[in-house]
Design a protein around this motif. Structure first.
Motif, PDB file in Angstrom:
ATOM      1  N   UNK A   1       0.825  -1.207   0.000  1.00 32.94           N
ATOM      2  CA  UNK A   1       0.000   0.000   0.000  1.00 32.94           C
ATOM      3  C   UNK A   1       0.857   1.254   0.000  1.00 32.94           C
ATOM      4  N   UNK A   2       1.913   1.257   0.853  1.00 40.36           N
ATOM      5  CA  UNK A   2       2.798   2.416   0.914  1.00 40.36           C
ATOM      6  C   UNK A   2       3.535   2.626  -0.400  1.00 40.36           C
ATOM      7  N   UNK A   3       3.959   1.524  -1.009  1.00 43.26           N
ATOM      8  CA  UNK A   3       4.666   1.641  -2.284  1.00 43.26           C
ATOM      9  C   UNK A   3       3.750   2.168  -3.379  1.00 43.26           C
ATOM     10  N   UNK A   4       2.483   1.814  -3.330  1.00 40.65           N
ATOM     11  CA  UNK A   4       1.532   2.323  -4.318  1.00 40.65           C
ATOM     12  C   UNK A   4       1.313   3.823  -4.150  1.00 40.65           C
ATOM     13  N   UNK A   5       1.195   4.265  -2.905  1.00 42.42           N
ATOM     14  CA  UNK A   5       1.024   5.692  -2.661  1.00 42.42           C
ATOM     15  C   UNK A   5       2.251   6.471  -3.127  1.00 42.42           C
ATOM     16  N   UNK A   6       3.426   5.924  -2.870  1.00 39.28           N
ATOM     17  CA  UNK A   6       4.655   6.588  -3.322  1.00 39.28           C
ATOM     18  C   UNK A   6       4.718   6.614  -4.845  1.00 39.28           C
ATOM     19  N   UNK A   7       4.247   5.539  -5.480  1.00 34.15           N
ATOM     20  CA  UNK A   7       4.217   5.492  -6.938  1.00 34.15           C
ATOM     21  C   UNK A   7       3.277   6.562  -7.490  1.00 34.15           C
ATOM     22  N   UNK A   8       2.106   6.697  -6.890  1.00 34.41           N
ATOM     23  CA  UNK A   8       1.157   7.726  -7.327  1.00 34.41           C
ATOM     24  C   UNK A   8       1.703   9.131  -7.056  1.00 34.41           C
ATOM     25  N   UNK A   9       2.427   9.273  -5.954  1.00 33.61           N
ATOM     26  CA  UNK A   9       3.047  10.560  -5.650  1.00 33.61           C
ATOM     27  C   UNK A   9       4.053  10.939  -6.721  1.00 33.61           C
ATOM     28  N   UNK A  10       4.830   9.970  -7.162  1.00 34.52           N
ATOM     29  CA  UNK A  10       5.824  10.241  -8.206  1.00 34.52           C
ATOM     30  C   UNK A  10       5.151  10.606  -9.522  1.00 34.52           C
ATOM     31  N   UNK A  11       4.075   9.917  -9.862  1.00 35.01           N
ATOM     32  CA  UNK A  11       3.348  10.232 -11.099  1.00 35.01           C
ATOM     33  C   UNK A  11       2.785  11.647 -11.027  1.00 35.01           C
ATOM     34  N   UNK A  12       2.190  11.998  -9.886  1.00 35.37           N
ATOM     35  CA  UNK A  12       1.643  13.352  -9.722  1.00 35.37           C
ATOM     36  C   UNK A  12       2.740  14.400  -9.801  1.00 35.37           C
TER      37      UNK A  12
ATOM     38  N   UNK B   1       1.645   8.231   2.659  1.00 32.09           N
ATOM     39  CA  UNK B   1       2.435   7.001   2.554  1.00 32.09           C
ATOM     40  C   UNK B   1       3.424   6.850   3.704  1.00 32.09           C
ATOM     41  N   UNK B   2       3.993   7.996   4.151  1.00 33.28           N
ATOM     42  CA  UNK B   2       4.958   7.947   5.246  1.00 33.28           C
ATOM     43  C   UNK B   2       4.290   7.974   6.612  1.00 33.28           C
ATOM     44  N   UNK B   3       2.972   8.278   6.642  1.00 27.33           N
ATOM     45  CA  UNK B   3       2.210   8.378   7.875  1.00 27.33           C
ATOM     46  C   UNK B   3       2.786   9.440   8.816  1.00 27.33           C
ATOM     47  N   UNK B   4       3.198  10.541   8.228  1.00 28.25           N
ATOM     48  CA  UNK B   4       3.745  11.674   8.979  1.00 28.25           C
ATOM     49  C   UNK B   4       3.750  12.883   8.044  1.00 28.25           C
TER      50      UNK B   4
ATOM     51  N   UNK C   1      14.578  15.492  -7.465  1.00 31.25           N
ATOM     52  CA  UNK C   1      14.202  14.120  -7.814  1.00 31.25           C
ATOM     53  C   UNK C   1      15.418  13.297  -8.216  1.00 31.25           C
ATOM     54  N   UNK C   2      16.360  13.930  -8.880  1.00 32.75           N
ATOM     55  CA  UNK C   2      17.539  13.205  -9.360  1.00 32.75           C
ATOM     56  C   UNK C   2      18.557  12.983  -8.241  1.00 32.75           C
ATOM     57  N   UNK C   3      18.792  13.990  -7.418  1.00 31.87           N
ATOM     58  CA  UNK C   3      19.903  13.950  -6.463  1.00 31.87           C
ATOM     59  C   UNK C   3      19.499  13.650  -5.022  1.00 31.87           C
ATOM     60  N   UNK C   4      18.274  13.999  -4.630  1.00 32.39           N
ATOM     61  CA  UNK C   4      17.921  13.909  -3.215  1.00 32.39           C
ATOM     62  C   UNK C   4      16.815  12.907  -2.906  1.00 32.39           C
ATOM     63  N   UNK C   5      16.342  12.193  -3.907  1.00 33.37           N
ATOM     64  CA  UNK C   5      15.220  11.284  -3.662  1.00 33.37           C
ATOM     65  C   UNK C   5      15.649  10.122  -2.770  1.00 33.37           C
ATOM     66  N   UNK C   6      14.807   9.812  -1.798  1.00 34.75           N
ATOM     67  CA  UNK C   6      15.020   8.655  -0.925  1.00 34.75           C
ATOM     68  C   UNK C   6      13.679   7.958  -0.733  1.00 34.75           C
ATOM     69  N   UNK C   7      13.756   6.691  -0.454  1.00 36.14           N
ATOM     70  CA  UNK C   7      12.546   5.928  -0.162  1.00 36.14           C
ATOM     71  C   UNK C   7      11.968   6.360   1.188  1.00 36.14           C
ATOM     72  N   UNK C   8      10.703   6.044   1.378  1.00 34.16           N
ATOM     73  CA  UNK C   8      10.064   6.354   2.654  1.00 34.16           C
ATOM     74  C   UNK C   8      10.671   5.488   3.754  1.00 34.16           C
TER      75      UNK C   8
ATOM     76  N   UNK D   1      18.851  12.446   4.823  1.00 31.24           N
ATOM     77  CA  UNK D   1      18.380  11.145   4.357  1.00 31.24           C
ATOM     78  C   UNK D   1      19.262  10.542   3.288  1.00 31.24           C
ATOM     79  N   UNK D   2      20.309  11.243   2.890  1.00 34.17           N
ATOM     80  CA  UNK D   2      21.193  10.735   1.833  1.00 34.17           C
ATOM     81  C   UNK D   2      22.237   9.780   2.400  1.00 34.17           C
TER      82      UNK D   2
END
Length: 359
Positions: A1-12, A136-139, A188-195, A358-359
């Motif tokens: 579920x969290x991965x789906x929300x993150x996927x939709x966040x990236x699309x948006x 997705x991160x619940x915060x 998005x290229x340099x600072x993106x990290x997973x939840x 977070x890097x």
């Protein structure tokens, strides 16, 4: 579920970037139209001047002939004098007039309206990306550099949209959308990290207060920076116009004067400064709760204070007559450069207690 929300966040997010980019094009078209309209106005002014010169020459020739006839006694007594019409007044060149206090006719152009509408649409997509990341991160979605940049750029666009209810700043659309796309792309290229779960030191209600206020401050500082940048360009255009040079920089036609731009930059900087002051205070209170001291000269703390000092200097410069105009505009730009340095350099290359990139 969290991965789906993150996927939709990236699309948006990607969708928002595309919409912002299209809006940027329409804002650029509006600026190009300003240049074209100003050039046409210059051409009409030149045509009017040329049309007015011919009748004036004819009247001068008629007056000369009349004087010659008088000298030779050839003018008949009681002859009817020729009625001379005054030459048409030459309209001032478009570049010679001071810019109006607002976007004017160009501000109502179709390209600008489309660009602004697309900016609003892009903001909704941007907001969706931010909210989905938070759900997705619940915060709250600003616990690392990627999330902070995502939220801060969203705040920049939001403030840009809301400020239109007070003063028309749509002419900043090119800068706002351009910077937003640039910041989001780099982020998005340099600072993106997973939840990831929230670090213990960040698990505090001060995370909501401290960072939210800082985000709002950055939003106002960004608009102030854009106005200061335009102020420098407008000041150069006005100086060239005063010197009789009307060529170039026609895209500034219809924008507020340099003095008005400085005033707007100052007002927005004051609002941002108030938020940044509260950021500094809230950070100290949070530091005492987390590390049992209010101030420790950590690198992040120092640069937060440096930014506060620079904007305090910019605001104080308004009270010092010698630092108004170009000097104060450069100080505003340097202060905003410190904001970017604090985010992009200090967070990455300077380690300390605030190392939560977070890097």
């Amino acid at each position: 579920m969290l991965s789906q929300l993150e996927h939709f966040s990236t699309i948006a997010l990607y969708s928002a970037m595309i919409v912002y980019a299209i809006a940027f094009v329409f804002y650029a078209v509006d600026l190009a139209n300003r240049s074209g309209d100003a050039a046409q106005a210059d051409g009409r002014a030149d045509a009017n001047a040329a049309a007015g010169a011919a009748p004036a020459d004819e009247h001068a020739a008629a007056a000369t002939s009349s004087l010659e006839a008088t000298a030779t006694g050839s003018i008949a007594v009681g002859s009817t004098a020729t009625k001379v019409r005054p030459a048409p007044a030459v309209q001032p060149r478009a570049g010679a007039s001071a810019p109006v206090d607002g976007p004017g006719k160009a501000g109502r152009s179709k390209a600008l309206r489309i660009g602004f509408s697309l900016t609003a649409l892009g903001f909704l997509l941007h907001l969706a990306a931010t909210v989905l990341r938070g759900i997705g991160a619940e915060r709250v979605p600003w616990a690392n550099m990627y999330e902070f940049a995502l939220t801060a750029t969203c705040a920049i666009v939001l403030i840009f949209l809301l400020v239109q209810f007070v003063v028309d700043l749509r002419f900043l659309g090119t800068l706002v959308t351009g910077l937003t796309v640039l910041f989001l792309g780099i982020t998005k290229v340099n600072y993106y990290v997973e939840i990831v779960p929230l670090q213990p030191a960040l698990d505090s209600y001060w995370l909501v207060i401290h960072i939210l206020v800082a985000v709002l401050a950055v939003g106002f500082f960004t608009l102030s920076f854009g106005l200061s940048l335009l102020q420098l360009l407008q000041n150069r255009r006005e100086n060239r116009t005063a010197a009789g040079d009307f060529a170039g920089m026609n895209y500034l036609t219809g924008l507020p004067t340099a003095v008005r731009l400085e005033d707007l930059a100052y007002r927005l900087a004051i609002i941002g400064f108030v938020f940044w002051t509260f950021t500094l205070i809230a950070g100290s209170i949070w530091a005492e709760a987390a590390w049992s001291r209010y101030w420790g000269w950590d690198t992040k703390e120092v640069w937060t204070f440096v930014i506060w000092v620079l904007y305090a200097g910019f605001i104080h410069a308004r009270a010092t007559r010698g630092w108004r105009g170009t000097r104060s505009a450069w100080l505003s730009i340097v202060a905003y450069a410190a904001v970017i340095f604090n985010f992009a350099i200090v967070n990455v290359f300077f380690k300390g207690l605030h190392a939560y990139s977070g890097l």
